[in-house]
Design a protein around this motif. Structure first.
Motif, PDB file in Angstrom:
ATOM      1  N   ARG A 161       0.832  -1.215   0.000  1.00  0.00           N
ATOM      2  CA  ARG A 161       0.000   0.000   0.000  1.00  0.00           C
ATOM      3  C   ARG A 161       0.865   1.262   0.000  1.00  0.00           C
ATOM      4  O   ARG A 161       0.570   2.236  -0.695  1.00  0.00           O
ATOM      5  N   ILE A 162       1.917   1.209   0.774  1.00  0.00           N
ATOM      6  CA  ILE A 162       2.832   2.367   0.807  1.00  0.00           C
ATOM      7  C   ILE A 162       3.436   2.588  -0.582  1.00  0.00           C
ATOM      8  O   ILE A 162       3.506   3.729  -1.081  1.00  0.00           O
ATOM      9  N   LEU A 163       3.874   1.507  -1.213  1.00  0.00           N
ATOM     10  CA  LEU A 163       4.533   1.643  -2.523  1.00  0.00           C
ATOM     11  C   LEU A 163       3.550   2.141  -3.582  1.00  0.00           C
ATOM     12  O   LEU A 163       3.904   2.959  -4.443  1.00  0.00           O
ATOM     13  N   GLY A 164       2.322   1.671  -3.504  1.00  0.00           N
ATOM     14  CA  GLY A 164       1.302   2.163  -4.443  1.00  0.00           C
ATOM     15  C   GLY A 164       1.066   3.654  -4.249  1.00  0.00           C
ATOM     16  O   GLY A 164       1.002   4.436  -5.212  1.00  0.00           O
ATOM     17  N   THR A 165       0.959   4.065  -3.001  1.00  0.00           N
ATOM     18  CA  THR A 165       0.769   5.487  -2.697  1.00  0.00           C
ATOM     19  C   THR A 165       1.962   6.304  -3.182  1.00  0.00           C
ATOM     20  O   THR A 165       1.818   7.393  -3.753  1.00  0.00           O
ATOM     21  N   LEU A 166       3.151   5.756  -2.978  1.00  0.00           N
ATOM     22  CA  LEU A 166       4.369   6.458  -3.395  1.00  0.00           C
ATOM     23  C   LEU A 166       4.374   6.699  -4.914  1.00  0.00           C
ATOM     24  O   LEU A 166       4.750   7.785  -5.373  1.00  0.00           O
ATOM     25  N   CYS A 167       3.973   5.707  -5.673  1.00  0.00           N
ATOM     26  CA  CYS A 167       3.932   5.870  -7.144  1.00  0.00           C
ATOM     27  C   CYS A 167       2.998   7.019  -7.531  1.00  0.00           C
ATOM     28  O   CYS A 167       3.242   7.735  -8.503  1.00  0.00           O
ATOM     29  N   ASN A 168       1.931   7.177  -6.763  1.00  0.00           N
ATOM     30  CA  ASN A 168       0.966   8.239  -7.073  1.00  0.00           C
ATOM     31  C   ASN A 168       1.532   9.612  -6.725  1.00  0.00           C
ATOM     32  O   ASN A 168       1.463  10.542  -7.531  1.00  0.00           O
ATOM     33  N   VAL A 169       2.112   9.748  -5.530  1.00  0.00           N
ATOM     34  CA  VAL A 169       2.518  11.088  -5.072  1.00  0.00           C
ATOM     35  C   VAL A 169       3.876  11.523  -5.627  1.00  0.00           C
ATOM     36  O   VAL A 169       4.214  12.691  -5.588  1.00  0.00           O
ATOM     37  N   CYS A 170       4.648  10.572  -6.122  1.00  0.00           N
ATOM     38  CA  CYS A 170       5.993  10.910  -6.613  1.00  0.00           C
ATOM     39  C   CYS A 170       6.208  10.259  -7.986  1.00  0.00           C
ATOM     40  O   CYS A 170       7.061   9.371  -8.136  1.00  0.00           O
ATOM     41  N   PRO A 171       5.450  10.700  -8.998  1.00  0.00           N
ATOM     42  CA  PRO A 171       5.526  10.027 -10.306  1.00  0.00           C
ATOM     43  C   PRO A 171       6.884  10.168 -10.982  1.00  0.00           C
ATOM     44  O   PRO A 171       7.206   9.384 -11.879  1.00  0.00           O
ATOM     45  N   GLY A 187       8.792 -11.885  -5.811  1.00  0.00           N
ATOM     46  CA  GLY A 187       8.039 -13.004  -5.265  1.00  0.00           C
ATOM     47  C   GLY A 187       6.717 -12.623  -4.641  1.00  0.00           C
ATOM     48  O   GLY A 187       6.065 -13.450  -4.003  1.00  0.00           O
ATOM     49  N   ASN A 188       6.296 -11.381  -4.789  1.00  0.00           N
ATOM     50  CA  ASN A 188       4.997 -10.981  -4.255  1.00  0.00           C
ATOM     51  C   ASN A 188       3.886 -11.502  -5.169  1.00  0.00           C
ATOM     52  O   ASN A 188       3.986 -11.416  -6.395  1.00  0.00           O
ATOM     53  N   ASP A 189       2.840 -12.033  -4.559  1.00  0.00           N
ATOM     54  CA  ASP A 189       1.784 -12.615  -5.388  1.00  0.00           C
ATOM     55  C   ASP A 189       0.841 -11.538  -5.925  1.00  0.00           C
ATOM     56  O   ASP A 189       0.977 -10.354  -5.622  1.00  0.00           O
ATOM     57  N   GLU A 190      -0.133 -11.996  -6.718  1.00  0.00           N
ATOM     58  CA  GLU A 190      -1.039 -11.056  -7.393  1.00  0.00           C
ATOM     59  C   GLU A 190      -1.859 -10.235  -6.409  1.00  0.00           C
ATOM     60  O   GLU A 190      -2.185  -9.073  -6.667  1.00  0.00           O
ATOM     61  N   THR A 191      -2.207 -10.835  -5.279  1.00  0.00           N
ATOM     62  CA  THR A 191      -3.053 -10.098  -4.325  1.00  0.00           C
ATOM     63  C   THR A 191      -2.284  -8.894  -3.762  1.00  0.00           C
ATOM     64  O   THR A 191      -2.855  -7.839  -3.490  1.00  0.00           O
ATOM     65  N   LYS A 192      -0.988  -9.080  -3.638  1.00  0.00           N
ATOM     66  CA  LYS A 192      -0.191  -7.983  -3.081  1.00  0.00           C
ATOM     67  C   LYS A 192      -0.038  -6.853  -4.111  1.00  0.00           C
ATOM     68  O   LYS A 192      -0.118  -5.660  -3.776  1.00  0.00           O
ATOM     69  N   VAL A 193       0.186  -7.249  -5.336  1.00  0.00           N
ATOM     70  CA  VAL A 193       0.274  -6.231  -6.386  1.00  0.00           C
ATOM     71  C   VAL A 193      -1.079  -5.506  -6.503  1.00  0.00           C
ATOM     72  O   VAL A 193      -1.137  -4.293  -6.719  1.00  0.00           O
ATOM     73  N   ALA A 194      -2.167  -6.267  -6.302  1.00  0.00           N
ATOM     74  CA  ALA A 194      -3.502  -5.653  -6.367  1.00  0.00           C
ATOM     75  C   ALA A 194      -3.681  -4.646  -5.220  1.00  0.00           C
ATOM     76  O   ALA A 194      -4.309  -3.590  -5.396  1.00  0.00           O
ATOM     77  N   SER A 195      -3.131  -4.956  -4.050  1.00  0.00           N
ATOM     78  CA  SER A 195      -3.205  -4.014  -2.931  1.00  0.00           C
ATOM     79  C   SER A 195      -2.478  -2.717  -3.274  1.00  0.00           C
ATOM     80  O   SER A 195      -2.935  -1.606  -2.961  1.00  0.00           O
ATOM     81  N   ALA A 196      -1.316  -2.877  -3.920  1.00  0.00           N
ATOM     82  CA  ALA A 196      -0.558  -1.693  -4.329  1.00  0.00           C
ATOM     83  C   ALA A 196      -1.363  -0.885  -5.352  1.00  0.00           C
ATOM     84  O   ALA A 196      -1.421   0.351  -5.288  1.00  0.00           O
ATOM     85  N   ARG A 197      -2.000  -1.568  -6.265  1.00  0.00           N
ATOM     86  CA  ARG A 197      -2.797  -0.890  -7.313  1.00  0.00           C
ATOM     87  C   ARG A 197      -3.952  -0.106  -6.686  1.00  0.00           C
ATOM     88  O   ARG A 197      -4.224   1.033  -7.057  1.00  0.00           O
ATOM     89  N   ASP A 201      -4.434   3.874  -7.013  1.00  0.00           N
ATOM     90  CA  ASP A 201      -5.641   4.494  -7.602  1.00  0.00           C
ATOM     91  C   ASP A 201      -6.353   5.409  -6.608  1.00  0.00           C
ATOM     92  O   ASP A 201      -6.945   6.418  -6.995  1.00  0.00           O
ATOM     93  N   GLY A 202      -6.305   5.024  -5.325  1.00  0.00           N
ATOM     94  CA  GLY A 202      -7.104   5.772  -4.355  1.00  0.00           C
ATOM     95  C   GLY A 202      -6.341   6.849  -3.592  1.00  0.00           C
ATOM     96  O   GLY A 202      -6.917   7.542  -2.750  1.00  0.00           O
ATOM     97  N   ALA A 203      -5.059   7.002  -3.873  1.00  0.00           N
ATOM     98  CA  ALA A 203      -4.262   7.939  -3.068  1.00  0.00           C
ATOM     99  C   ALA A 203      -4.698   9.384  -3.289  1.00  0.00           C
ATOM    100  O   ALA A 203      -4.970   9.807  -4.414  1.00  0.00           O
ATOM    101  N   THR A 204      -4.774  10.120  -2.204  1.00  0.00           N
ATOM    102  CA  THR A 204      -5.056  11.561  -2.288  1.00  0.00           C
ATOM    103  C   THR A 204      -4.027  12.291  -1.441  1.00  0.00           C
ATOM    104  O   THR A 204      -3.448  11.711  -0.515  1.00  0.00           O
ATOM    105  N   THR A 205      -3.823  13.537  -1.773  1.00  0.00           N
ATOM    106  CA  THR A 205      -2.841  14.321  -1.020  1.00  0.00           C
ATOM    107  C   THR A 205      -3.494  15.593  -0.516  1.00  0.00           C
ATOM    108  O   THR A 205      -4.166  16.292  -1.261  1.00  0.00           O
ATOM    109  N   ARG A 206      -3.300  15.858   0.754  1.00  0.00           N
ATOM    110  CA  ARG A 206      -3.819  17.083   1.376  1.00  0.00           C
ATOM    111  C   ARG A 206      -2.655  18.070   1.463  1.00  0.00           C
ATOM    112  O   ARG A 206      -1.616  17.761   2.060  1.00  0.00           O
TER     113      ARG A 206
END
Ligand code: SF4
Ligand code: SF4
Length: 331
Positions: A161-171, A187-197, A201-206
């Motif tokens: 989740r952190i890495l997914g958020t990072l991709c959003n805020v620091c493109p 070695g991370n499975d699909e569910t983990k990559v889905a969590s990152a996705r 997608d949902g990251a917002t910045t205040r």
């Protein structure tokens, strides 16, 4: 792009693996885009002082020269993104490596981003975060704080989740696709990559404006310097040329009154004055300046100074003139 620096602030040994996974994944993802990077830790704790705030860094650059320039410092003096994986540290951190409170966003650049793992909302967290003179973004990775315990890593997808958020805020760091590819290769499975996705997608910045946040002045201490704590810390050097006993009484150098290490000795040298040829080698080579010159011009090891290293026995050119003997043989 030049250089992008990310710090992960974590609760010592409880979150060390989590922090390491995040910074390593950042470097792997950057490599997918032909960049170069490195990850390293600072202030890590041990079981005896567990939970103390510590840091890991990831630095990514376009080329080796840029990376080397950044790494010439002990650690980055400012970062593009600060990641805080325990929201209680928004009130500030004190590691074993410094005294006083360091604001969680101290290294966050102007217009950089602070990512926090939390169930709280941004306005609530901002009440705890120390205000800055410059604006920065606050992005929350919604989840319960992950504590994996001392020895077992609980893979609850916090890193994803952190890495997914990072991709959003620091493109400018790398694309989400590069991150997803790097995660899969680790070695991370699909569910983990889905969590990152989902986090991406949902990251917002205040936006946090200059002066917004806690106005508390972080506590500091006026610490004594080493000169103010002489007793116990300072062993004074011997004065120049002082304290020699010479002439008919031989020659004995001045010796320190307080620095003694003879109690570490398990062997002591015994000198045979009958065979000594006064070559001075023991006197010159003894690392502790132990040798006194006797009134007869012989060399005798002073037992108040000798640590029993055996150098004198090794350098003496006369067989059996210096013999190391066990301390057990002396009362
Ligand atoms: S044993 Fe080592 S410290 Fe002691 S007199 Fe010999 S050289 Fe010096
Ligand atoms: S090295 Fe041996 S021979 Fe030379 S001065 Fe020392 S004890 Fe005497």
């Amino acid at each position: 792009m030049s250089t992008v620096a990310v710090e992960v602030i974590y609760r010592g040994i409880f979150q060390r693996t989590l922090a390491r996974n995040i910074v390593r994944s950042i470097v792997f993802a950057a490599r997918k885009e032909g960049k170069i990077g490195t990850a390293f830790g600072r202030y890590g704790d041990s079981p005896e002082r567990n939970g103390i705030p510590a840091k890991q860094f990831a630095v990514v650059a376009d080329n080796a020269e840029e990376l080397e320039e950044t790494l010439a410092r002990y650690e980055p003096t400012e970062v593009d993104v600060t990641i805080n994986v325990d929201d209680t540290m928004c009130k500030g951190i004190e590691s074993w490596a410094w005294y006083g409170l360091q604001p969680i966003n101290q290294l966050t650049k102007a217009n950089g981003t602070l990512i926090v793992t939390s169930r709280q909302d941004a306005d609530s967290l901002i009440e705890d975060i120390h205000q800055k003179d410059t604006a920065f973004g606050l992005s929350i990775s919604k989840s319960t704080v992950s504590f994996s315990g001392l020895w077992v890593y609980k893979d609850d997808h916090t890193d994803a989740r952190i890495l997914g958020t990072l991709c959003n805020v620091c493109p400018q760091l790398f694309s989400f696709d590069s991150m997803a590819q790097a995660m899969a290769e680790q070695g991370n499975d699909e569910t983990k990559v889905a969590s990152a996705r989902r986090a991406y997608d949902g990251a917002t910045t205040r936006q946090v404006e200059p002066g917004e946040g806690s106005s508390e002045v972080p506590f500091t201490f006026d610490l004594l310097g080493w000169q103010a704590m002489e007793e116990g810390l300072v062993i004074r050097a011997q004065g120049k040329g002082g304290g020699f006993r010479g002439g008919d009484e031989g020659f004995q150098p001045d010796r320190n009154e307080v620095f003694k290490k003879f109690s570490t000795r398990s062997m002591r040298p015994v000198i045979n004055f009958e065979t000594c040829i006064k070559c001075t080698l023991c006197w010159l080579q003894c690392p502790d300046t132990c040798f006194d010159v006797t009134p007869d011009g012989l060399f005798d090891a002073n037992m108040e100074s000798c640590c029993g290293c055996g150098v004198c026995e090794a350098v003496c050119p006369v067989p059996d003139c210096v013999t190391m003997v066990s301390e057990a043989d002396f009362n």
